[in-house]
Design a protein around this motif. Structure first.
Motif, PDB file in Angstrom:
ATOM      1  N   ARG A  48      12.251  13.950 -26.457  1.00 46.46           N
ATOM      2  CA  ARG A  48      13.628  13.489 -26.281  1.00 46.46           C
ATOM      3  C   ARG A  48      14.617  14.493 -26.852  1.00 46.46           C
ATOM      4  O   ARG A  48      15.695  14.701 -26.286  1.00 46.46           O
ATOM      5  CB  ARG A  48      13.785  12.105 -26.920  1.00 46.46           C
ATOM      6  N   GLU A  49      14.253  15.119 -27.956  1.00 48.17           N
ATOM      7  CA  GLU A  49      15.084  16.197 -28.495  1.00 48.17           C
ATOM      8  C   GLU A  49      15.228  17.308 -27.470  1.00 48.17           C
ATOM      9  O   GLU A  49      16.314  17.849 -27.245  1.00 48.17           O
ATOM     10  CB  GLU A  49      14.442  16.760 -29.778  1.00 48.17           C
TER      11      GLU A  49
ATOM     12  N   PHE B  16      17.479  16.074 -24.317  1.00 48.50           N
ATOM     13  CA  PHE B  16      18.907  15.856 -24.519  1.00 48.50           C
ATOM     14  C   PHE B  16      19.623  17.015 -25.203  1.00 48.50           C
ATOM     15  O   PHE B  16      20.832  17.176 -25.038  1.00 48.50           O
ATOM     16  CB  PHE B  16      19.125  14.581 -25.336  1.00 48.50           C
ATOM     17  N   LYS B  17      18.891  17.843 -25.944  1.00 46.26           N
ATOM     18  CA  LYS B  17      19.554  18.902 -26.702  1.00 46.26           C
ATOM     19  C   LYS B  17      19.292  20.303 -26.167  1.00 46.26           C
ATOM     20  O   LYS B  17      19.960  21.254 -26.580  1.00 46.26           O
ATOM     21  CB  LYS B  17      19.131  18.823 -28.173  1.00 46.26           C
TER      22      LYS B  17
ATOM     23  N   ASP C  40      15.115   3.098 -29.640  1.00 49.10           N
ATOM     24  CA  ASP C  40      15.711   4.431 -29.550  1.00 49.10           C
ATOM     25  C   ASP C  40      16.669   4.459 -28.362  1.00 49.10           C
ATOM     26  O   ASP C  40      16.440   3.787 -27.351  1.00 49.10           O
ATOM     27  CB  ASP C  40      14.623   5.482 -29.355  1.00 49.10           C
TER      28      ASP C  40
ATOM     29  N   LYS D 142      19.783   7.024 -26.088  1.00 49.15           N
ATOM     30  CA  LYS D 142      20.298   8.354 -25.803  1.00 49.15           C
ATOM     31  C   LYS D 142      21.338   8.784 -26.839  1.00 49.15           C
ATOM     32  O   LYS D 142      21.443   9.963 -27.193  1.00 49.15           O
ATOM     33  CB  LYS D 142      20.912   8.373 -24.403  1.00 49.15           C
TER      34      LYS D 142
ATOM     35  N   ASN E  25      21.339   8.518 -29.862  1.00 49.69           N
ATOM     36  CA  ASN E  25      20.743   9.115 -31.055  1.00 49.69           C
ATOM     37  C   ASN E  25      20.595  10.635 -30.941  1.00 49.69           C
ATOM     38  O   ASN E  25      20.339  11.315 -31.938  1.00 49.69           O
ATOM     39  CB  ASN E  25      19.372   8.497 -31.336  1.00 49.69           C
ATOM     40  N   TYR E  26      20.730  11.136 -29.719  1.00 47.55           N
ATOM     41  CA  TYR E  26      20.523  12.566 -29.469  1.00 47.55           C
ATOM     42  C   TYR E  26      21.777  13.263 -28.957  1.00 47.55           C
ATOM     43  O   TYR E  26      21.964  14.462 -29.163  1.00 47.55           O
ATOM     44  CB  TYR E  26      19.390  12.757 -28.446  1.00 47.55           C
TER      45      TYR E  26
END
Length: 208
Positions: free
Chosen positions: A3-4, A7-8, A201, A203, A205-206
């Protein structure tokens, strides 16, 4: 971690998408002519090797392009390969997507052979070191070369598939006893918890 990455590092995520997903679609056209499927499908298993051929065409293109700036993405591509191989076990009993399930079994053969994955006492160990990655690359290149020759020779698809998996009653299962134990364990877990959603969790959060 995934997920990191999604999204990042969206630019790199799209590069991995090109290698894996777009590479898969491109891989379908290789080594085929207008008679390939009809000749190779005598036992009804052409599609059960074709999806692996498609995905691996994209992977091998990536592996052999040593000058590409995308070579730094090898860990992300490896994570994607592991996710695909393991995730496809969940489709074991869905006839409509059996070709993808069979694809997963063949990927698992490579991942275990290269010791990227190891299974012992119901514990899965994952080794994403450069050593296991290089072993996996060689496995894919050798295996894909074998598959490409099988296509050029227009041999029955079952002859190639049965090196890795054999149909037991309704479903294909791995020939390798360790992989078989892992697949059966994972599938039982999937039936129990595979439909649960992660609601803890988001989105947000990122992405700020």
């Amino acid at each position: 971690q995934e997920r990191e990455f999604l999204f990042k590092e969206d630019e790199k995520w799209h590069q991995v998408y090109d290698i894996t997903t777009i590479g898969h679609e491109f891989g379908h056209i290789l080594w085929c002519d207008d008679q390939t499927e009809s000749i190779m499908n005598n036992s009804g298993n052409f599609k059960n090797i074709e999806e692996f051929k498609a995905t691996t065409g994209g992977l091998v293109s990536f592996y052999m392009d040593n000058d590409s700036k995308e070579s730094t993405l090898w860990q992300a591509v490896l994570r994607d390969t592991i996710k695909r191989a393991v995730g496809l076990i969940g489709w074991m009993e869905v006839d409509e997507v059996q070709p993808y399930y069979c694809e997963g079994l063949i990927h698992l053969s490579g991942l275990f052979d290269a010791k990227v994955l190891q299974w012992n006492n119901q514990k899965l160990s994952i080794d994403m070191s450069e050593k296991t990655y290089e072993a996996l690359k060689q496995w894919y290149i050798i295996t894909y070369t074998s598959l490409g020759q099988h296509y050029l020779d227009k041999l029955d698809a079952s002859l190639w598939l049965n090196q890795f998996a054999t149909k037991q009653e309704k479903y294909f299962l791995p020939n390798n006893a360790v992989i078989l134990d892992f697949v059966q364990y994972y599938f039982e877990q999937y039936k129990t918890i595979g439909q649960e959603l992660d609601t803890m969790d988001t989105k947000e959060n990122y992405v700020v």
